[in-house]
Design a protein around this motif. Structure first.
Motif, PDB file in Angstrom:
ATOM      1  N   THR A 143      41.178  34.276  43.272  1.00 51.47           N
ATOM      2  CA  THR A 143      41.598  32.954  43.731  1.00 51.47           C
ATOM      3  C   THR A 143      40.425  32.044  44.029  1.00 51.47           C
ATOM      4  OG1 THR A 143      41.596  33.508  46.090  1.00 51.47           O
ATOM      5  CG2 THR A 143      43.588  34.046  44.834  1.00 51.47           C
ATOM      6  N   GLY A 144      39.223  32.584  43.972  1.00 47.28           N
ATOM      7  CA  GLY A 144      38.037  31.838  44.391  1.00 47.28           C
ATOM      8  C   GLY A 144      37.488  32.378  45.680  1.00 47.28           C
ATOM      9  N   SER A 145      38.309  33.121  46.427  1.00 43.24           N
ATOM     10  CA  SER A 145      37.848  33.703  47.689  1.00 43.24           C
ATOM     11  C   SER A 145      38.383  35.113  47.917  1.00 43.24           C
ATOM     12  CB  SER A 145      38.269  32.813  48.864  1.00 43.24           C
ATOM     13  OG  SER A 145      39.687  32.690  48.912  1.00 43.24           O
ATOM     14  N   THR A 146      39.437  35.489  47.180  1.00 42.37           N
ATOM     15  CA  THR A 146      40.026  36.817  47.355  1.00 42.37           C
ATOM     16  C   THR A 146      40.803  37.186  46.097  1.00 42.37           C
ATOM     17  OG1 THR A 146      41.336  38.192  48.859  1.00 42.37           O
ATOM     18  CG2 THR A 146      42.195  35.999  48.366  1.00 42.37           C
ATOM     19  N   TRP A 147      41.289  38.415  46.038  1.00 40.82           N
ATOM     20  CA  TRP A 147      42.110  38.877  44.923  1.00 40.82           C
ATOM     21  C   TRP A 147      43.580  38.751  45.272  1.00 40.82           C
ATOM     22  CZ3 TRP A 147      39.937  39.747  40.357  1.00 40.82           C
ATOM     23  CH2 TRP A 147      38.569  40.053  40.298  1.00 40.82           C
ATOM     24  N   SER A 148      44.400  38.367  44.301  1.00 44.73           N
ATOM     25  CA  SER A 148      45.826  38.158  44.540  1.00 44.73           C
ATOM     26  C   SER A 148      46.632  38.644  43.333  1.00 44.73           C
ATOM     27  CB  SER A 148      46.115  36.678  44.782  1.00 44.73           C
ATOM     28  OG  SER A 148      47.501  36.421  44.780  1.00 44.73           O
ATOM     29  N   ASP A 149      47.886  39.061  43.600  1.00 42.29           N
ATOM     30  CA  ASP A 149      48.780  39.436  42.498  1.00 42.29           C
ATOM     31  C   ASP A 149      49.676  38.277  42.085  1.00 42.29           C
ATOM     32  OD1 ASP A 149      50.470  39.285  44.657  1.00 42.29           O
ATOM     33  OD2 ASP A 149      51.163  41.357  44.554  1.00 42.29           O
ATOM     34  N   ASP A 150      49.399  37.080  42.600  1.00 47.52           N
ATOM     35  CA  ASP A 150      50.200  35.896  42.287  1.00 47.52           C
ATOM     36  C   ASP A 150      49.459  35.007  41.288  1.00 47.52           C
ATOM     37  OD1 ASP A 150      51.740  33.643  42.166  1.00 47.52           O
ATOM     38  OD2 ASP A 150      51.592  33.139  44.301  1.00 47.52           O
ATOM     39  N   PRO A 151      49.845  34.997  40.004  1.00 50.27           N
ATOM     40  CA  PRO A 151      49.147  34.193  38.992  1.00 50.27           C
ATOM     41  C   PRO A 151      49.109  32.705  39.310  1.00 50.27           C
ATOM     42  CG  PRO A 151      50.646  35.758  37.961  1.00 50.27           C
ATOM     43  CD  PRO A 151      50.960  35.768  39.429  1.00 50.27           C
ATOM     44  N   ALA A 152      50.030  32.242  40.126  1.00 51.37           N
ATOM     45  CA  ALA A 152      50.100  30.807  40.420  1.00 51.37           C
ATOM     46  C   ALA A 152      48.876  30.327  41.198  1.00 51.37           C
ATOM     47  CB  ALA A 152      51.374  30.504  41.210  1.00 51.37           C
ATOM     48  N   ILE A 153      48.179  31.226  41.884  1.00 52.46           N
ATOM     49  CA  ILE A 153      47.034  30.793  42.701  1.00 52.46           C
ATOM     50  C   ILE A 153      45.703  31.339  42.180  1.00 52.46           C
ATOM     51  CG2 ILE A 153      48.430  30.489  44.775  1.00 52.46           C
ATOM     52  CD1 ILE A 153      47.368  33.129  45.817  1.00 52.46           C
ATOM     53  N   TRP A 154      45.723  31.951  40.989  1.00 54.32           N
ATOM     54  CA  TRP A 154      44.464  32.423  40.417  1.00 54.32           C
ATOM     55  C   TRP A 154      43.595  31.233  40.034  1.00 54.32           C
ATOM     56  CZ3 TRP A 154      46.588  36.530  36.440  1.00 54.32           C
ATOM     57  CH2 TRP A 154      47.144  37.603  37.144  1.00 54.32           C
ATOM     58  N   SER A 155      42.327  31.306  40.291  1.00 54.76           N
ATOM     59  CA  SER A 155      41.418  30.215  39.932  1.00 54.76           C
ATOM     60  C   SER A 155      40.987  30.305  38.473  1.00 54.76           C
ATOM     61  CB  SER A 155      40.170  30.250  40.832  1.00 54.76           C
ATOM     62  OG  SER A 155      39.476  31.477  40.692  1.00 54.76           O
ATOM     63  N   ASP A 156      41.119  31.492  37.885  1.00 53.14           N
ATOM     64  CA  ASP A 156      40.735  31.686  36.491  1.00 53.14           C
ATOM     65  C   ASP A 156      41.765  32.602  35.848  1.00 53.14           C
ATOM     66  OD1 ASP A 156      39.598  32.048  34.061  1.00 53.14           O
ATOM     67  OD2 ASP A 156      37.696  32.832  34.782  1.00 53.14           O
ATOM     68  N   ALA A 157      42.825  32.021  35.326  1.00 53.97           N
ATOM     69  CA  ALA A 157      43.957  32.799  34.823  1.00 53.97           C
ATOM     70  C   ALA A 157      43.604  33.641  33.606  1.00 53.97           C
ATOM     71  CB  ALA A 157      45.110  31.869  34.481  1.00 53.97           C
ATOM     72  N   GLU A 158      42.494  33.339  32.933  1.00 54.93           N
ATOM     73  CA  GLU A 158      42.108  34.092  31.740  1.00 54.93           C
ATOM     74  C   GLU A 158      41.384  35.389  32.092  1.00 54.93           C
ATOM     75  OE1 GLU A 158      43.037  33.170  28.696  1.00 54.93           O
ATOM     76  OE2 GLU A 158      44.075  31.516  29.692  1.00 54.93           O
ATOM     77  N   ASN A 159      40.898  35.502  33.323  1.00 51.27           N
ATOM     78  CA  ASN A 159      40.105  36.666  33.724  1.00 51.27           C
ATOM     79  C   ASN A 159      40.787  37.396  34.873  1.00 51.27           C
ATOM     80  OD1 ASN A 159      37.693  36.533  31.998  1.00 51.27           O
ATOM     81  ND2 ASN A 159      37.401  34.548  32.987  1.00 51.27           N
ATOM     82  N   TYR A 160      41.790  38.165  34.522  1.00 52.16           N
ATOM     83  CA  TYR A 160      42.474  38.971  35.533  1.00 52.16           C
ATOM     84  C   TYR A 160      42.095  40.432  35.349  1.00 52.16           C
ATOM     85  CZ  TYR A 160      45.571  39.375  31.481  1.00 52.16           C
ATOM     86  OH  TYR A 160      46.064  39.572  30.227  1.00 52.16           O
ATOM     87  N   MET A 161      42.380  41.235  36.376  1.00 55.77           N
ATOM     88  CA  MET A 161      42.017  42.646  36.364  1.00 55.77           C
ATOM     89  C   MET A 161      43.273  43.497  36.450  1.00 55.77           C
ATOM     90  SD  MET A 161      38.707  42.361  36.310  1.00 55.77           S
ATOM     91  CE  MET A 161      38.057  43.970  36.772  1.00 55.77           C
ATOM     92  N   VAL A 162      43.249  44.644  35.775  1.00 53.43           N
ATOM     93  CA  VAL A 162      44.378  45.566  35.813  1.00 53.43           C
ATOM     94  C   VAL A 162      43.884  46.927  36.312  1.00 53.43           C
ATOM     95  CG1 VAL A 162      45.664  44.413  33.986  1.00 53.43           C
ATOM     96  CG2 VAL A 162      44.051  46.212  33.389  1.00 53.43           C
ATOM     97  N   ARG A 163      44.782  47.613  37.026  1.00 52.05           N
ATOM     98  CA  ARG A 163      44.426  48.937  37.543  1.00 52.05           C
ATOM     99  C   ARG A 163      44.671  49.985  36.457  1.00 52.05           C
ATOM    100  NH1 ARG A 163      43.942  51.740  42.514  1.00 52.05           N
ATOM    101  NH2 ARG A 163      44.426  49.916  43.767  1.00 52.05           N
ATOM    102  N   LEU A 164      43.567  50.573  35.988  1.00 51.75           N
ATOM    103  CA  LEU A 164      43.650  51.568  34.923  1.00 51.75           C
ATOM    104  C   LEU A 164      43.248  52.964  35.381  1.00 51.75           C
ATOM    105  CD1 LEU A 164      41.942  49.618  31.993  1.00 51.75           C
ATOM    106  CD2 LEU A 164      44.377  49.834  32.472  1.00 51.75           C
ATOM    107  N   GLY A 165      42.503  53.037  36.478  1.00 53.01           N
ATOM    108  CA  GLY A 165      41.874  54.292  36.855  1.00 53.01           C
ATOM    109  C   GLY A 165      40.477  54.360  36.266  1.00 53.01           C
ATOM    110  N   LYS A 166      39.588  55.072  36.928  1.00 50.27           N
ATOM    111  CA  LYS A 166      38.170  55.081  36.555  1.00 50.27           C
ATOM    112  C   LYS A 166      37.937  55.534  35.116  1.00 50.27           C
ATOM    113  CE  LYS A 166      33.782  57.270  37.796  1.00 50.27           C
ATOM    114  NZ  LYS A 166      33.090  58.163  38.750  1.00 50.27           N
ATOM    115  N   LYS A 167      38.628  56.577  34.678  1.00 49.48           N
ATOM    116  CA  LYS A 167      38.358  57.126  33.352  1.00 49.48           C
ATOM    117  C   LYS A 167      38.730  56.136  32.257  1.00 49.48           C
ATOM    118  CE  LYS A 167      39.141  61.186  30.450  1.00 49.48           C
ATOM    119  NZ  LYS A 167      39.799  62.523  30.347  1.00 49.48           N
TER     120      LYS A 167
END
Length: 319
Positions: free
Chosen positions: A276-300
């Motif tokens: 969001t520019g200051s924290t991580w959120s699961d709400d796409p409406a407040i993402w500051s950079d909608a093209e660069n999101y992260m997904v939980r895959l696990g380390k491997k």
């Protein structure tokens, strides 16, 4: 407590003792504290410290013999379940560790600490400095950069093999790191107290000839409560290292990795976070950079490819 390690930047890990105390945000999800709790040793993160067995202390002597026979050097990460420069560790334990390091000259000892302000005084208390030590400190955010890197540079006066910085878990953009990468001349205000000149060669102009930090490692957090690492944060460190001509190693994405095809193909089965520019959120409406999101895959599955490549730089130092 030792032998081979899966850590990308070392051949072995060695723990002369176990136990520590949380000192900053990098410690919030400490895997070593989790290990202590799972094994019924929670007191090790509540003030207790426990020295490891003598059989464990003999392991580095074996590694040293192997390295000598192979004509190489092994990198040893000391201490993955503790901190060498912890105030709560008995001073004689540290002196014993120094003697072991001195007696294993074919090993390159990587001492990573979150307490770099203790390095100089604790080494001076021991009374000698083995030539096969490299000092490093953890810098997870800008606050840690400003609090710790100056103390690490001061420790260069002890003549370690090199200095290194571990930006793991990387929790925010660290900003401009060039003052700590490029070497002399350094503004004195970057270094704490008057001890910044100790051990350095002073030029005719009165400026200390201070080295830069020769090796930078970055990585995201792993584990059940892991926080994502933004790709731009990692990229900034890597490109600054390239510009300064210092070594860079990209350790891992950790639990989270950039979305891309993963989310396109599995949109309902993966946790997603955006910045969001200051924290991580699961709400796409407040993402500051909608093209660069992260997904939980696990380390491997997340792996360690940054911009489609592995980055395995190591500092070039004389054997």
């Amino acid at each position: 407590m030792g032998e081979n390690t899966k850590i990308e930047w070392a051949h072995h890990t060695f723990n002369p003792w176990v136990g520590c105390t949380k000192v900053s945000s990098a410690c919030d999800n400490c895997y070593a504290e989790g290990w202590a709790k799972r094994t019924g040793q929670a007191a090790l993160w509540q003030g207790d410290r426990r020295r490891t067995a003598e059989s464990n202390w003999r392991q580095p002597l074996k590694w040293n013999r192997h390295a000598e026979a192979e004509g190489t050097r092994y990198r040893v990460f000391c201490s993955s379940l503790a901190d060498v420069f912890d105030n709560q560790v008995p001073a004689d334990w540290r002196a014993d560790l120094w003697a072991l390091i001195r007696d294993t000259p074919k090993l390159e000892w990587l001492l990573l600490t979150k307490r770099p302000q203790n390095i100089v005084k604790m080494v001076k208390a021991i009374g000698f400095m083995p030539a096969n030590i490299a000092f490093g400190t953890t810098v997870e955010d800008r606050k840690a950069v400003e609090q710790r890197l100056g103390h690490l540079i001061v420790a260069a006066g002890l003549r370690p093999r090199f200095l290194f910085a571990s930006c793991e878990p990387l929790l925010e953009n660290l900003g401009d790191l060039s003052p700590w990468m490029k070497g002399n001349p350094y503004p004195q205000h970057l270094y704490p107290g008057e001890r910044w000149r100790e051990g350095f060669r002073i030029g005719a102009d009165g400026i200390a000839q201070i080295p830069g930090i020769a090796w930078w490692i970055s990585g995201g957090e792993s584990g059940p409560n892991a926080r994502p690492m933004h790709a731009d944060w990692e990229r900034s460190i890597r490109l600054q290292c390239l510009e300064a001509g210092v070594a860079y190693l990209g350790k891992q994405w950790g639990e989270w990795a950039p979305g891309g095809d993963w989310y396109e193909h599995h949109p309902t089965s993966l946790e997603v976070r955006g910045w969001t520019g200051s924290t991580w959120s699961d709400d796409p409406a407040i993402w500051s950079d909608a093209e660069n999101y992260m997904v939980r895959l696990g380390k491997k599955r997340a792996g360690r490819l940054f911009d489609s490549a592995e980055h395995n730089g190591f500092p070039e130092v004389p054997a």
